[in-house]
Design a protein around this motif. Structure first.
Motif, PDB file in Angstrom:
ATOM      1  N   THR A   1      29.866   2.232  59.761  1.00 53.58           N
ATOM      2  CA  THR A   1      29.609   3.555  59.177  1.00 53.58           C
ATOM      3  C   THR A   1      30.167   3.610  57.755  1.00 53.58           C
ATOM      4  O   THR A   1      31.291   3.152  57.501  1.00 53.58           O
ATOM      5  CB  THR A   1      30.250   4.655  60.031  1.00 53.58           C
ATOM      6  OG1 THR A   1      29.695   4.594  61.351  1.00 53.58           O
ATOM      7  CG2 THR A   1      29.972   6.030  59.429  1.00 53.58           C
TER       8      THR A   1
ATOM      9  N   PRO B   1      27.769  11.440  70.587  1.00 52.43           N
ATOM     10  CA  PRO B   1      27.863   9.986  70.332  1.00 52.43           C
ATOM     11  C   PRO B   1      26.715   9.208  70.969  1.00 52.43           C
ATOM     12  O   PRO B   1      26.208   8.253  70.379  1.00 52.43           O
ATOM     13  CB  PRO B   1      29.215   9.615  70.956  1.00 52.43           C
ATOM     14  CG  PRO B   1      30.013  10.870  70.910  1.00 52.43           C
ATOM     15  CD  PRO B   1      29.034  11.978  71.148  1.00 52.43           C
TER      16      PRO B   1
ATOM     17  N   THR C   1      20.524   5.269  66.172  1.00 53.34           N
ATOM     18  CA  THR C   1      20.821   4.038  65.424  1.00 53.34           C
ATOM     19  C   THR C   1      19.983   2.878  65.939  1.00 53.34           C
ATOM     20  O   THR C   1      19.610   1.980  65.176  1.00 53.34           O
ATOM     21  CB  THR C   1      22.317   3.706  65.545  1.00 53.34           C
ATOM     22  OG1 THR C   1      23.078   4.841  65.134  1.00 53.34           O
ATOM     23  CG2 THR C   1      22.678   2.522  64.682  1.00 53.34           C
TER      24      THR C   1
ATOM     25  N   ASN D   1      23.984   6.857  69.021  1.00 50.01           N
ATOM     26  CA  ASN D   1      23.689   5.458  69.367  1.00 50.01           C
ATOM     27  C   ASN D   1      22.193   5.254  69.578  1.00 50.01           C
ATOM     28  O   ASN D   1      21.631   4.237  69.164  1.00 50.01           O
ATOM     29  CB  ASN D   1      24.450   5.063  70.631  1.00 50.01           C
ATOM     30  CG  ASN D   1      25.946   4.982  70.395  1.00 50.01           C
ATOM     31  OD1 ASN D   1      26.391   4.764  69.262  1.00 50.01           O
ATOM     32  ND2 ASN D   1      26.728   5.153  71.452  1.00 50.01           N
TER      33      ASN D   1
ATOM     34  N   ASP E   1      31.232   4.910  63.606  1.00 47.68           N
ATOM     35  CA  ASP E   1      31.414   3.678  64.380  1.00 47.68           C
ATOM     36  C   ASP E   1      31.861   2.587  63.417  1.00 47.68           C
ATOM     37  O   ASP E   1      32.255   2.872  62.267  1.00 47.68           O
ATOM     38  CB  ASP E   1      30.124   3.302  65.103  1.00 47.68           C
ATOM     39  CG  ASP E   1      28.982   2.985  64.160  1.00 47.68           C
ATOM     40  OD1 ASP E   1      29.179   3.070  62.928  1.00 47.68           O
ATOM     41  OD2 ASP E   1      27.876   2.659  64.655  1.00 47.68           O
ATOM     42  N   ASP E   2      31.814   1.324  63.860  1.00 45.52           N
ATOM     43  CA  ASP E   2      32.328   0.222  63.038  1.00 45.52           C
ATOM     44  C   ASP E   2      31.466  -0.051  61.823  1.00 45.52           C
ATOM     45  O   ASP E   2      31.926  -0.674  60.865  1.00 45.52           O
ATOM     46  CB  ASP E   2      32.427  -1.054  63.890  1.00 45.52           C
ATOM     47  CG  ASP E   2      33.451  -0.897  65.000  1.00 45.52           C
ATOM     48  OD1 ASP E   2      34.347  -0.047  64.837  1.00 45.52           O
ATOM     49  OD2 ASP E   2      33.348  -1.620  66.015  1.00 45.52           O
TER      50      ASP E   2
ATOM     51  N   ARG F   1      33.490  11.888  66.051  1.00 41.58           N
ATOM     52  CA  ARG F   1      32.503  11.526  67.072  1.00 41.58           C
ATOM     53  C   ARG F   1      31.310  10.774  66.489  1.00 41.58           C
ATOM     54  O   ARG F   1      30.562  10.131  67.217  1.00 41.58           O
ATOM     55  CB  ARG F   1      31.978  12.787  67.771  1.00 41.58           C
ATOM     56  CG  ARG F   1      32.958  13.437  68.728  1.00 41.58           C
ATOM     57  CD  ARG F   1      32.225  14.513  69.532  1.00 41.58           C
ATOM     58  NE  ARG F   1      33.091  15.151  70.511  1.00 41.58           N
ATOM     59  CZ  ARG F   1      33.809  16.226  70.271  1.00 41.58           C
ATOM     60  NH1 ARG F   1      33.756  16.797  69.062  1.00 41.58           N
ATOM     61  NH2 ARG F   1      34.576  16.754  71.213  1.00 41.58           N
TER      62      ARG F   1
ATOM     63  N   ARG G   1      24.733   3.447  59.627  1.00 40.91           N
ATOM     64  CA  ARG G   1      25.091   4.858  59.798  1.00 40.91           C
ATOM     65  C   ARG G   1      25.870   5.316  58.567  1.00 40.91           C
ATOM     66  O   ARG G   1      26.858   4.655  58.189  1.00 40.91           O
ATOM     67  CB  ARG G   1      25.917   5.042  61.057  1.00 40.91           C
ATOM     68  CG  ARG G   1      26.125   6.482  61.469  1.00 40.91           C
ATOM     69  CD  ARG G   1      26.912   6.571  62.773  1.00 40.91           C
ATOM     70  NE  ARG G   1      26.229   5.897  63.881  1.00 40.91           N
ATOM     71  CZ  ARG G   1      26.691   5.874  65.125  1.00 40.91           C
ATOM     72  NH1 ARG G   1      27.841   6.507  65.415  1.00 40.91           N
ATOM     73  NH2 ARG G   1      26.023   5.246  66.070  1.00 40.91           N
TER      74      ARG G   1
END
Length: 713
Positions: free
Chosen positions: A664, A631, A638, A635, A661-662, A658, A535
């Motif tokens: 990104t 979000p 992704t 997901n 994420d981890d 929003r 992402r």
């Protein structure tokens, strides 16, 4: 044009690219397989070896012609059918036998049967209720449960054989337990037979005593009735009156024949006497010795008279004397004949009287025999009852003697025998280190290959556009714009169409603010691919013109074969406009407003394999009401794409919260390095915990032409 977009969304599996991923990642697969094999090898090597041994028991009839009780057939009894053999297997696995064996070997004291300290898995199963609480189970029950887990008893198919198999960490215990179970089973069966034999003996003793008394009473009744009824038995087991009647009847027949013969002889003699006939021809006269001697004397006198008559006259005294003797002799003969006739008449009368007497006796015996027959019916009933009681008594006595003999001699063969005893195993059946290691290595390779193939399929990298029938390549960008697509092979001279951008490329990348890293388009794309980023968020503090960076990076990544999507969150749709023919396509606002689905909002870039979601056509206020779903949408995207790029436009740290994420990566698009908004945005992101952003600039990037075969999708 809608048909062109629909065709652009149809894809096929590219097998070359799909299996090519295995070649590109073979080192990782091999490393994963080696690590898995090593882990399995260590676990198998550290595992406690287990040994297994088995005892085989044959279920068969053990009785012989010498030991079999009277009356039993030599054929295989029904007790040895398949159901009965399965029942014997259940008896071997019964709690009494296993408890006895466990006590004999003191299994509770062995570590492998100790359940006082359950494992983590057992504790977890106890907590969720799938296993009984060890505290609530008695030690004996716990040992028995562990015993059953290591024990296996089964019947061999199509055979009367039961196998007792046991596994243990101790090879000697693994061999001793099956043998002990088989011995305990035989002992149990022998005890059961002894108990059954003892029960039969105990039951027969009072029954025999009662039968003896009943037989005595019945036989006494038979004798008493026979005496009271005067039913004396003669020869041939017949009543005496009936036997006498038969004998007297025979005697009467003989008397009647004798009377008839005597009367016939007397009548014949009387007729001869009265008729003046010769009596010398009568059988009794001829048979009389006196008459015969007188006749001989008469013949002799007549011969003398005839002899003397030749020399003497008839008046001679001697002749006269001889004639006188001859007359006396005739008189004697006549008298004797009359006596014979009188005797014949007397004999006939005697025979007649004998016949009358015998007839009277026959009549009397007939009445007596009829009475005896009536009384004999009751006598036979009493005799049948006596015979039945006697036979039952004899049968019970025979059974009792057999049961007593089998008990005293301890001759109670069990219908089973151990024909194969367990021996101490020399090799553990678990763990097989080498086979397990090889299997783990192969399985890890297969799992790794499957995971890679699935990853390629779900990421879309292994997909290719599905062309219409008869086409070999997708239409070029120019033909897609005009709607007159032709095969690339038919128009190799078409000039390449440049990617439209809303800016002119500069000659070089501008200088970045102090402390920040600036990348060009190629390096930014390489950074995302190399780091495996799923992402990427692009912020454009300088406005819509800077949104070109996100478009160029997305196209650059698409050229590497990865499945990439660009989400346009700018208020004006600046990122999606150069990628689509028109800005009237459904987009992110439509799905937030629940007016469309994913298939309706994802469109193909006109000049690359990149996919794009435009801003959409829904009411912004209605779309904002569903912003909390963003979000979840991210997901989902992704999961479907390997890299999702989001052009956020002019925003701050709160605006991208929003979306991150981890995994990104945040980029800040840069055109003018002197613009203070760039540095302010970077500092704000850093202060909000997003780290230092990466600057990326489209300046100096040469637009690539659309190569032949490039699909609009």
């Amino acid at each position: 044009m809608n048909s062109d977009r629909a065709a652009a969304n149809d894809v096929d599996v590219d097998l070359g690219r799909l299996f090519g991923s295995l070649r590109r990642h073979w080192l990782g697969m091999l490393l994963f397989a080696l690590i898995s094999a090593a882990l399995v090898f260590l676990l198998a090597a550290a595992a406690t070896p287990k040994f297994r041994a088995e005892t085989r028991v044959l279920i068969e009839q053990r009785e012989t012609v010498f030991t079999r009780p009277q009356g039993e057939e030599a054929a295989v009894p029904a007790a040895l059918d398949a159901e009965a053999i399965a029942s014997q297997a259940e008896i071997m696995a019964s709690a009494p036998i296993l408890t006895k064996v466990a006590r004999d070997f003191d299994l509770a004291s062995l570590d492998e049967f100790d359940t006082s300290e359950p494992s983590f898995v057992e504790q977890f199963l106890t907590i969720i209720g799938m296993k009984a609480d060890p505290i609530a189970v008695t030690p004996e029950e716990a040992v028995l449960a562990s015993f059953r887990e290591k024990l296996e008893i089964y019947r061999v198919e199509n055979a009367r054989v039961i196998v007792i198999s046991f596994s243990s960490e101790d090879p000697r215990l693994a061999a001793a337990i099956p043998n002990a179970i088989a011995d305990a089973y035989l002992e149990n069966q022998r005890d059961a037979r002894q108990q059954s034999n003892a029960d039969a003996t105990e039951w027969l003793e009072p029954e025999i005593a009662d039968l003896r008394e009943r037989v005595r009473e019945v036989e006494e009744r038979v004798a008493r009735y026979r005496a009271e009824s005067d039913l004396l038995i003669g020869q041939n087991n017949t009543v005496l009156a009936t036997q006498q009647l038969s004998e007297i009847s025979s005697e009467l027949s003989r008397a009647r024949a004798a009377r008839a013969a005597a009367e016939a002889d007397a009548q014949a003699a009387r007729r001869a006497l009265n008729g003046g006939g010769s009596l010398d021809t009568l059988p009794d006269v001829l048979e009389s010795g006196l008459v015969e001697r007188l006749r001989e004397r008469q013949v002799d006198l007549q011969a003398q008279i005839a002899d003397l008559s030749t020399t003497l006259l008839g008046n001679h005294p001697r002749i006269r004397a001889l004639q006188s003797q001859l007359s006396d002799l005739d008189a004697q003969i006549g008298s004797e004949i009359r006596k014979i006739i009188t005797g014949l008449e007397t004999r006939a009368e005697t025979a007649r009287q004998r016949e009358e007497d015998l007839t009277a006796e026959v009549n009397r015996l007939k009445a007596e025999s009829a009475r005896a027959d009536e009384e004999q019916v009751e006598l036979r009933a009493l005799e049948r009852e006596a015979a039945a009681q006697r036979e039952l008594l004899e049968s019970y006595l025979t059974r009792y003697r057999e049961a007593s003999a089998r008990r005293d001699r301890d001759l109670l063969p069990v219908d089973a025998r151990i024909f194969s005893r367990a021996i101490v195993p020399q090799e553990a059946y678990f763990p097989k280190v080498l086979p397990l290691t090889i299997a783990a290595f192969v399985a890890a390779l297969l799992v790794g290959a499957i995971v890679l193939l699935l990853r390629e399929l779900f990421s879309g990298r292994a997909m290719r556009p599905a062309y219409a029938h008869g086409e070999t390549e997708a239409p070029s960008a120019a033909s897609a714009k005009t709607g007159t697509a032709k095969p690339a092979a038919a128009s190799p001279e078409l000039p390449p169409a440049p990617r439209p951008l809303d800016m002119e490329p500069a000659a070089q990348v501008p200088t970045t603010p102090a402390g920040l890293t600036a990348l060009d388009i190629e390096k930014a794309a390489d950074r995302l691919v190399a780091n495996g980023v799923t992402r990427a968020l692009f912020i454009s503090p300088e406005g819509d013109e800077a949104a070109a960076a996100a478009v160029l990076v997305a196209r650059e990544i698409a050229d590497t074969g990865l499945r990439v999507l660009l989400l346009d969150l700018t208020s004006t749709g600046a990122a999606s406009r150069p990628m689509l023919e028109t800005s009237s396509y459904a987009g992110i606002t439509n799905i937030l407003a629940a007016e469309a689905q994913f298939a309706d909002i994802i469109h193909a870039d006109l000049y690359s394999d990149c996919h794009v979601i435009p801003i959409g056509t829904a009411d912004p206020a209605r779309a904002l009401s569903g912003i909390d779903r963003l979000p979840l949408i991210m997901n989902s995207l992704t999961t479907a794409y390997e890299i999702v790029l989001v052009e956020c436009g002019v925003t701050d740290a709160a605006g991208i919260e929003r979306l991150a994420d981890d995994n990104t990566q945040i980029f800040v698009s840069l055109i003018d390095p002197e613009d203070e908004a760039i540095e302010e945005t970077a500092e704000a992101l850093k202060e909000e915990g997003f780290g230092s952003p990466v600057l990326v600039s489209p300046v100096g990037h040469e637009p690539e032409t659309v190569p032949p075969g490039r699909t609009v999708a």
